[in-house]
Design a protein around this motif. Sequence first.
Motif, PDB file in Angstrom:
ATOM      1  N   LEU A  67       0.830  -1.199   0.000  1.00  0.00           N
ATOM      2  CA  LEU A  67       0.000   0.000   0.000  1.00  0.00           C
ATOM      3  C   LEU A  67       0.870   1.256   0.000  1.00  0.00           C
ATOM      4  N   VAL A  68       2.126   1.086   0.448  1.00  0.00           N
ATOM      5  CA  VAL A  68       3.088   2.184   0.488  1.00  0.00           C
ATOM      6  C   VAL A  68       4.159   1.879  -0.557  1.00  0.00           C
ATOM      7  N   SER A  69       4.428   2.846  -1.422  1.00  0.00           N
ATOM      8  CA  SER A  69       5.447   2.627  -2.447  1.00  0.00           C
ATOM      9  C   SER A  69       6.843   2.708  -1.843  1.00  0.00           C
ATOM     10  N   LYS A  70       7.766   2.084  -2.528  1.00  0.00           N
ATOM     11  CA  LYS A  70       9.156   2.126  -2.095  1.00  0.00           C
ATOM     12  C   LYS A  70       9.654   3.571  -2.079  1.00  0.00           C
ATOM     13  N   THR A  71       9.289   4.338  -3.086  1.00  0.00           N
ATOM     14  CA  THR A  71       9.713   5.739  -3.171  1.00  0.00           C
ATOM     15  C   THR A  71       9.177   6.551  -1.995  1.00  0.00           C
TER      16      THR A  71
END
Length: 124
Positions: A67-71
């Motif tokens: 749900l949370v991007s790596k970026t």
Amino acid sequence: MESLTTNEEQVMAIIWSLEKALVRDVLNAYPAPKPPYTTLASIMKQLEKKGFLDHRTYGTTHEYYPLVSKTAYQNRSFNQLVTNYFEGSAKNVLSFMVKEKKLSGKDLEDLEKLVETLKNQHTS
């Protein structure tokens, strides 16, 4: 966004690279020594509770996805590092990296070119 433990970050790195995964997929991609399946499943449930993962259910199988991007996580973590350890200053970060010999001559040349490019963009 909550902080992650080292183990949670390692699991997230695998899931970010796979994009979606079953627990066994993460276990297969995990470097040695591999944790027990149940420990890994618990870490993934914890990541879900923290809002980093969600899942789709297929019968009794859960397919997890981020749900949370790596970026987004990198940005938050880096900003927190700069704030907590370098008085919020990018200059202090670069100074530290130069003093600790973390930047090569090529890295410094590339940074100089980047700074020049950014200066030229601001004066145009």
